[in-house]
Design a protein around this motif. Structure first.
Motif, PDB file in Angstrom:
ATOM      1  N   ILE A   1      34.795 -22.996 -19.227  1.00 41.29           N
ATOM      2  CA  ILE A   1      36.233 -23.233 -19.090  1.00 41.29           C
ATOM      3  C   ILE A   1      36.754 -22.527 -17.839  1.00 41.29           C
ATOM      4  O   ILE A   1      37.467 -23.119 -17.035  1.00 41.29           O
ATOM      5  CB  ILE A   1      37.002 -22.739 -20.337  1.00 41.29           C
ATOM      6  CG1 ILE A   1      36.661 -23.594 -21.544  1.00 41.29           C
ATOM      7  CG2 ILE A   1      38.509 -22.719 -20.077  1.00 41.29           C
ATOM      8  CD1 ILE A   1      37.161 -23.025 -22.856  1.00 41.29           C
TER       9      ILE A   1
ATOM     10  N   ILE B   1      42.557 -25.952 -25.315  1.00 38.30           N
ATOM     11  CA  ILE B   1      41.400 -25.347 -25.958  1.00 38.30           C
ATOM     12  C   ILE B   1      41.479 -25.573 -27.463  1.00 38.30           C
ATOM     13  O   ILE B   1      42.549 -25.499 -28.055  1.00 38.30           O
ATOM     14  CB  ILE B   1      41.272 -23.847 -25.619  1.00 38.30           C
ATOM     15  CG1 ILE B   1      42.553 -23.072 -25.950  1.00 38.30           C
ATOM     16  CG2 ILE B   1      40.905 -23.673 -24.155  1.00 38.30           C
ATOM     17  CD1 ILE B   1      42.440 -21.568 -25.759  1.00 38.30           C
TER      18      ILE B   1
ATOM     19  N   VAL C   1      35.919 -24.463 -27.709  1.00 37.44           N
ATOM     20  CA  VAL C   1      35.414 -23.107 -27.516  1.00 37.44           C
ATOM     21  C   VAL C   1      34.481 -22.792 -28.685  1.00 37.44           C
ATOM     22  O   VAL C   1      34.921 -22.405 -29.760  1.00 37.44           O
ATOM     23  CB  VAL C   1      36.569 -22.081 -27.431  1.00 37.44           C
ATOM     24  CG1 VAL C   1      36.007 -20.690 -27.166  1.00 37.44           C
ATOM     25  CG2 VAL C   1      37.548 -22.481 -26.349  1.00 37.44           C
TER      26      VAL C   1
ATOM     27  N   TYR D   1      38.795 -28.726 -24.029  1.00 37.32           N
ATOM     28  CA  TYR D   1      37.567 -27.946 -24.210  1.00 37.32           C
ATOM     29  C   TYR D   1      37.459 -27.469 -25.649  1.00 37.32           C
ATOM     30  O   TYR D   1      38.452 -27.086 -26.255  1.00 37.32           O
ATOM     31  CB  TYR D   1      37.580 -26.688 -23.334  1.00 37.32           C
ATOM     32  CG  TYR D   1      37.452 -26.932 -21.866  1.00 37.32           C
ATOM     33  CD1 TYR D   1      36.205 -27.078 -21.272  1.00 37.32           C
ATOM     34  CD2 TYR D   1      38.578 -26.989 -21.051  1.00 37.32           C
ATOM     35  CE1 TYR D   1      36.088 -27.278 -19.908  1.00 37.32           C
ATOM     36  CE2 TYR D   1      38.463 -27.192 -19.692  1.00 37.32           C
ATOM     37  CZ  TYR D   1      37.217 -27.332 -19.125  1.00 37.32           C
ATOM     38  OH  TYR D   1      37.106 -27.535 -17.770  1.00 37.32           O
TER      39      TYR D   1
END
Length: 190
Positions: free
Chosen positions: A121, A136, A112, A110
């Motif tokens: 998330i 992340i 952010v 992911y």
């Protein structure tokens, strides 16, 4: 969730992410337990995986970055049955789901970027089919963001991207991440 995968991360929380042949050579001279493959193509992938596995490490393929791979389930059959990788990294939920089904370790990546991404998330980490871990990016997030994600995630959290100094690793681990991935060779030896 597979305990062996998590144990390898806990035993050596630095993951070598390789983006070229020189990176692979350097990673093989370290004690890292897991190597992320971020380069190559459908033809070179089996040899890359073989070299990593012969050294006793886990080979995790970033599906989204390998030339010649598609985004459908058949690519994971290739990664498992032809390349013989241990697992995958991807931003695509359908590949996470199929990867879990066929027995690959899965890491859902992911980015952010804003509060909506942060909420996504958390929502995805509570989905029916869960990855073995989430990663992340960027890994140099503020400590409160890392703590928030690790507190609310139902799976282990890794940090990656823009990790350039020892303090980045310490910050991520201190705030709840299980591991940190980086292409920085000097950090692999920590």
């Amino acid at each position: 969730m597979d305990r062996h995968f998590i144990q390898v991360l806990e035993d050596n929380p630095i993951v070598a992410a390789i983006k070229d042949e020189a990176g692979l050579e350097a990673a093989l001279r370290t004690e890292v337990g897991i190597i992320f493959i971020l380069h190559g193509n459908i033809c070179s992938l089996p040899k890359l995986v073989e070299r990593i596995k012969l050294s006793g490490r886990m080979a995790i393929v970033h599906v989204d970055l390998i030339d010649g791979l598609s985004n459908d389930d058949s690519v994971l059959d290739y990664i498992k049955n032809v390349a013989h990788a241990d697992g995958i990294i991807t931003t695509k939920l359908n590949l996470i789901q199929y990867g879990k089904k066929i027995g690959l370790y899965t890491i859902h990546r992911y980015f952010v970027l804003d509060s909506m991404a942060l909420q996504n998330i958390i929502k995805q980490s509570h989905a029916r089919v869960q990855p073995d871990a989430i990663e992340i990016l960027p890994g140099v997030l503020q400590p409160k963001i890392i703590r928030y994600i690790t507190k609310h995630s139902t799976v282990p959290v890794m940090c990656g991207g823009l990790v350039t100094v020892k303090e980045d690793v310490i910050n991520s681990l201190r705030n709840g991440a299980i591991a940190v991935s980086t292409t920085r060779q000097d950090i692999w030896k920590m």
